[in-house]
Write an enzyme that holds these catalytic residues in place. Structure first.
Site, PDB file in Angstrom:
ATOM      1  CE  LYS A  51      -0.318  -0.240   5.017  1.00  0.00           C
ATOM      2  NZ  LYS A  51      -1.044  -0.017   6.201  1.00  0.00           N
ATOM      3  CE1 TYR A 278      11.750  32.028   5.326  1.00  0.00           C
ATOM      4  CE2 TYR A 278      11.929  29.693   4.948  1.00  0.00           C
ATOM      5  CZ  TYR A 278      11.857  31.094   4.513  1.00  0.00           C
ATOM      6  OH  TYR A 278      11.629  31.173   3.107  1.00  0.00           O
TER       7      TYR A 278
END
Ligand code: ADP
Ligand code: MG
Length: 615
Positions: A51, A278
């Protein structure tokens, strides 16, 4: 350069020009599957759970590698994944379990047609699967999913009998399995594990008392497969362990199958006090060297790991483990290479991988820990912006993944008369002449002057049909017909592309020369297709593409056909045929073959590794 056009579905950018790679080692998946398989009794089957695109590794590659390691079932959450597996020709039972009515009613009929198993958790889901089965006139194979305590998918105990009775009463479904899922199998010793297993036994018995015997019972995920053999039952469903990450301590040798790499974009010496990223979450305390890596949270490296992870940088002076510093940005991170570093732009950076093969490489587990996540998230977060590449080199072992090296083995079907050349092989089913022409058009889009294509297959296999499709994608003049009586025909370029030379080599004897063809075009400036060219024209170029066309059902392989068969059956104008493309020589790297495979898939073809199918 790959062709660029305005078609829908083009990716935003060409990953060839971005340095980030998730390098997948199919041999590791094969090895891990065999490791897990070694824990199972001969009565227990192994379903490889693929999956989420094979936990981020690429579903088809992962599935093939797991099958090579002893898996005999495949499982994926979405029916759409199950259908893709079935259409890729992976001929094993496949189970899917997660759908809703809106999209489910669209795909379930295809699933039932393709004989993909479906889990059913409610009467409503049963009705949905039944109506799909009715629509296509086939029995749907279902597994009843039991909610033994996870509170997610599955039918509750109070409703098991009614669902069992519904399954029994339906003329459209066959109940083949009963399944459930542990919520805490990795919490070793948790009493919930035994409690769920007990409830599974009880609910299965309830189901069987209504619906009759259920042949396949399955409960174990990776953690339970590794630690609780008494819960293996008929089938186990490992996922994460197959990719080389153990959710619980284990003595198995599991090897991480994914290595995430990038390259340094910029290297600079900075002084003490330099702020990074940042929010200025990092300040360099000493003078040091900073390296910029063009991979960030938009590639799937979670921002929560900022200032906590490490990478392995390979410099001219050796490999070093460098801490990631500052806040992880959308497209980039900064690493601290230490003062006076030998690192240079372009140096390889391993974000995570297998420390056994890349000493010092961080494991995906370390990034999971740094981000407060689980390894599953780290692997599945690496998104489509990062190109998947199949690992090269010794760790690849004898399982090369989707692009097989066809050395030594017959590339397809094992024609006894001719040994398959060494090269990369793709196998593509076509359902009629138009499909064969479309395959040829895709190849034509990737061809260039000097290319040689050798067409092999019995009379009526579609060699001329293929050539017609090929020519239609090029800007050349003249109608392509069977060249039988002319040996060679030049289709001149109408624009500034190459000429197309179409040859029928059937009548050429052993020691002919190119000059004998008396062409108005030289091979270096043309694309040359040669029918009956096998073992006759390969020497004309250091690289060539062997195109083998197979009439399914015909017992003969190319080269063994009776040549007095006069023509094709005129009633059989639309037949499934199999095409095998083998790319030989330095002209064709794995990347270029992968590009062709991707383009064919993009055009709706099921493309598989020819070496796997007939080995
Ligand atoms: P060859 O050149 O190999 O002798 P041709 O291309 O002349 O073969 O003939 C192939 C015939 O088979 C054509 O009539 C074509 O329409 C038919 N055909 C049916 N199904 C297919 C298919 N899947 N691919 C190619 N041709 C097909
Ligand atoms: Mg022909």
């Amino acid at each position: 350069m790959p062709p660029v056009d305005a078609a829908l579905g083009l990716p935003a950018e060409d990953a060839a020009f971005v340095p980030n790679r998730a390098v997948i080692d199919p041999a590791a998946i094969t090895h891990n599957t065999a490791q897990v398989r070694s824990l199972l009794s001969p009565h227990t089957a192994l379903m490889a759970v693929v999956k989420a695109d094979g936990y981020g590794h690429g579903m088809l590659e992962a599935a093939r590698a797991a099958l090579a390691g002893g898996a005999t079932w495949l499982g994926a959450a979405h029916p759409a994944s199950g259908l893709a597996l079935a259409r890729a020709g992976l001929d094993v039972p496949i189970l899917t379990w997660l759908y809703e009515p809106e999209t489910g009613s669209g795909i379930l009929p295809h699933l039932v047609s393709a004989e993909v198993d479906v889990a059913v958790s409610s009467l409503a889901q049963l009705a949905l699967v039944e109506s799909a089965a009715r629509e296509v006139g086939r029995l749907a194979r279902i597994h009843v999913k039991l909610d033994t305590g996870m509170g997610r998918g599955g039918v509750l105990e109070a409703d098991v009998a009614r669902l069992g009775a519904g399954a029994r009463a339906s003329a459209h479904v066959r109940l083949v399995g009963a399944m459930s899922h542990f919520h805490s199998a990795d919490a070793l010793g948790s009493p919930t594990i035994d409690a769920q297993a007990e409830r599974f036994a009880h609910m299965s018995a309830l189901l069987e008392s209504e619906a009759g015997p259920v042949p396949i019972k399955h409960l174990a995920n990776s953690a339970a497969t590794l630690t609780r053999p008494e819960f293996h039952f008929d089938l186990v469903r490992p996922g994460i362990a197959l990719y080389g990450h153990a959710p619980v301590p284990t003595s198995l040798d599991l090897r991480p199958a994914m290595t995430l790499t990038s390259r340094l974009a910029l290297v600079k010496e900075v002084g003490a006090g330099q702020v990074v990223g940042y929010g200025a979450t990092h300040t360099c305390e000493e003078p040091t060297t900073l390296g910029l890596v063009p991979l960030g949270y938009a590639d799937g490296l979670h921002r929560a790991a900022s200032n906590r992870g490490h990478v392995l940088v390979t410099t001219a002076a050796g490999a070093l483990r460098a801490p990631q510093v500052g806040t992880i940005s959308m497209d980039q991170i900064v690493v601290d290479l230490g003062p006076g570093s030998a690192a240079r732009p372009g140096d390889e950076v391993v974000i995570f991988g297998d420390p056994a093969t890349r000493p010092g490489a961080p494991r995906a587990e370390e990034w999971a820990e740094a981000a407060g996540m689980i390894t599953y998230e780290v692997l599945t977060s690496i998104n489509a912006r990062v190109r998947r590449e199949v690992a090269q080199g010794p760790t690849q072992g004898d399982d090369p993944g989707v692009l097989g090296a066809a050395s030594g083995q017959a590339a397809a079907g094992g024609p006894d008369t001719a040994e398959a050349p060494a090269g990369l092989s793709l196998s593509i089913p076509t359902d009629g002449p138009e499909a064969t022409r479309r395959v040829a058009r895709v190849l034509a889009h990737h061809a260039r002057a000097g290319d040689l294509l050798v067409l092999d297959g019995p009379l009526g296999a579609g060699k001329t049909t293929f050539t017609q499709g090929f020519a239609s994608a090029l800007d050349v003049g003249g109608r392509v017909a069977s060249p039988t009586f002319v040996i060679a025909r030049v289709h001149p370029a109408l624009g500034d592309g190459p000429d197309l030379v179409h040859v029928d080599a059937y009548r050429l004897d052993e020691d002919w020369e190119v000059e004998d063809l008396d062409l108005d075009s030289d091979l270096d400036s043309s694309i040359t297709l040669v029918e009956w060219g096998r073992d006759r024209v390969e020497h004309l170029s250091d690289s060539y593409t062997l195109v083998e066309l197979w009439r399914d059902g015909a017992a003969a392989a190319p080269g063994t056909i009776e040549l007095d068969a006069t023509d094709t059956d005129p009633d059989n104008t639309d037949e499934p045929r199999r095409l095998t493309l083998t790319f030989v020589g330095p002209r064709y790297g794995e990347a270029s073959v992968r590009e062709v495979a991707d383009a064919l898939r993009g055009d709706g073809f099921a493309v598989s590794d020819a070496t796997k199918e007939h080995a």
